[in-house]
Structures are given as structure tokens and as C-alpha cells.
Design a protein around this motif. Structure first.
Motif, PDB file in Angstrom:
ATOM      1  N   LYS A  13      93.410  14.868 -58.657  1.00 56.50           N
ATOM      2  CA  LYS A  13      94.241  15.985 -59.138  1.00 56.50           C
ATOM      3  C   LYS A  13      93.649  16.599 -60.404  1.00 56.50           C
ATOM      4  O   LYS A  13      93.693  17.817 -60.582  1.00 56.50           O
ATOM      5  CB  LYS A  13      95.674  15.524 -59.373  1.00 56.50           C
ATOM      6  CG  LYS A  13      96.450  15.331 -58.095  1.00 56.50           C
ATOM      7  CD  LYS A  13      97.880  14.940 -58.360  1.00 56.50           C
ATOM      8  CE  LYS A  13      98.604  14.768 -57.026  1.00 56.50           C
ATOM      9  NZ  LYS A  13     100.011  14.415 -57.219  1.00 56.50           N
ATOM     10  N   LEU A  14      93.106  15.758 -61.271  1.00 52.07           N
ATOM     11  CA  LEU A  14      92.453  16.288 -62.473  1.00 52.07           C
ATOM     12  C   LEU A  14      91.255  17.160 -62.104  1.00 52.07           C
ATOM     13  O   LEU A  14      91.002  18.179 -62.746  1.00 52.07           O
ATOM     14  CB  LEU A  14      91.988  15.145 -63.379  1.00 52.07           C
ATOM     15  CG  LEU A  14      93.059  14.421 -64.180  1.00 52.07           C
ATOM     16  CD1 LEU A  14      92.446  13.241 -64.927  1.00 52.07           C
ATOM     17  CD2 LEU A  14      93.735  15.367 -65.152  1.00 52.07           C
ATOM     18  N   ARG A  15      90.516  16.763 -61.078  1.00 52.52           N
ATOM     19  CA  ARG A  15      89.356  17.549 -60.646  1.00 52.52           C
ATOM     20  C   ARG A  15      89.753  18.927 -60.146  1.00 52.52           C
ATOM     21  O   ARG A  15      89.013  19.893 -60.294  1.00 52.52           O
ATOM     22  CB  ARG A  15      88.605  16.826 -59.528  1.00 52.52           C
ATOM     23  CG  ARG A  15      87.854  15.625 -59.981  1.00 52.52           C
ATOM     24  CD  ARG A  15      87.149  14.975 -58.826  1.00 52.52           C
ATOM     25  NE  ARG A  15      86.628  13.681 -59.235  1.00 52.52           N
ATOM     26  CZ  ARG A  15      86.632  12.603 -58.479  1.00 52.52           C
ATOM     27  NH1 ARG A  15      87.080  12.664 -57.237  1.00 52.52           N
ATOM     28  NH2 ARG A  15      86.157  11.475 -58.945  1.00 52.52           N
ATOM     29  N   LYS A  16      90.919  19.019 -59.539  1.00 55.14           N
ATOM     30  CA  LYS A  16      91.373  20.289 -58.965  1.00 55.14           C
ATOM     31  C   LYS A  16      92.109  21.163 -59.975  1.00 55.14           C
ATOM     32  O   LYS A  16      92.359  22.331 -59.707  1.00 55.14           O
ATOM     33  CB  LYS A  16      92.285  20.014 -57.769  1.00 55.14           C
ATOM     34  CG  LYS A  16      91.548  19.368 -56.618  1.00 55.14           C
ATOM     35  CD  LYS A  16      92.500  18.983 -55.506  1.00 55.14           C
ATOM     36  CE  LYS A  16      91.742  18.228 -54.427  1.00 55.14           C
ATOM     37  NZ  LYS A  16      92.630  17.635 -53.437  1.00 55.14           N
ATOM     38  N   ASP A  17      92.444  20.606 -61.135  1.00 50.03           N
ATOM     39  CA  ASP A  17      93.196  21.340 -62.140  1.00 50.03           C
ATOM     40  C   ASP A  17      92.310  22.381 -62.817  1.00 50.03           C
ATOM     41  O   ASP A  17      91.279  22.041 -63.405  1.00 50.03           O
ATOM     42  CB  ASP A  17      93.751  20.355 -63.173  1.00 50.03           C
ATOM     43  CG  ASP A  17      94.682  21.021 -64.170  1.00 50.03           C
ATOM     44  OD1 ASP A  17      94.879  22.250 -64.107  1.00 50.03           O
ATOM     45  OD2 ASP A  17      95.225  20.299 -65.028  1.00 50.03           O
TER      46      ASP A  17
END
Length: 93
Positions: A63-67
């Protein structure tokens, strides 16, 4: 050359670049693929590490990568680091 930081680096000339093999890697495509990488390359400290906790950790990293607000995207090394540190903390408790 570090693509995330342009300080203290300079572009490699075409003459030198010709002597390197360039491999572009992407992030693992799903939780299962990243879990295999973590379990293969992460240190196992013989701590009972619940599979669900590992999956939640990977889900958080993904999720951090997609933020869009994240300036730096966490690598698989981040996942491995969290896995290893969580085990070490469990030993010390």
C-alpha cells in the motif's frame, strides 16, 4: 547511479554504459511472490512468526508503494527488514 538521489552522482558515459548489463526489476506482483522472497532471503531467527502477520506486513508495504504521497517507495528489502526486526524484538520480549 541512484535514481532516487541525484546528489553526488553523475551520468555514466555511453562508452562505460556499454560494458554493463542493465536489468530493470519491478516489485513483486502479489503478496505470495513477495512472501516467497522474504522467507528465502530473510534471516529466520527461529521465532514463531504467524503467516497472517507476514501477509499483513507485506500488504502494508504494498500500500505504501501505491501511495502517491510517498516520496520514496519501499523496496522488498523493507519487507525483509521488518520481518527480521519483528523476530528480533520477539526474542527480546
Amino acid at each position: 547511479m541512484n535514481p532516487e538521489s541525484y546528489y553526488g552522482t553523475e551520468k555514466i558515459s555511453d562508452v562505460l554504459l556499454d560494458r554493463f548489463d542493465i536489468i530493470n526489476l519491478d516489485y513483486p506482483k502479489d503478496i505470495e511472490e513477495e512472501k516467497k522472497i522474504i522467507l528465502k532471503y530473510g534471516k529466520n531467527l527461529n521465532v514463531n512468526f504467524p503467516e497472517k502477520l507476514l501477509e499483513l506486513t507485506i500488504e502494508f508495504i504494498q500500500k505504501l508503494r501505491k501511495d502517491d504521497k510517498s516520496e520514496k517507495k519501499p523496496s522488498v528489502r523493507s519487507s525483509i527488514g521488518i520481518y527480521e526486526k519483528a523476530q528480533a524484538l520477539a526474542i527480546n520480549r
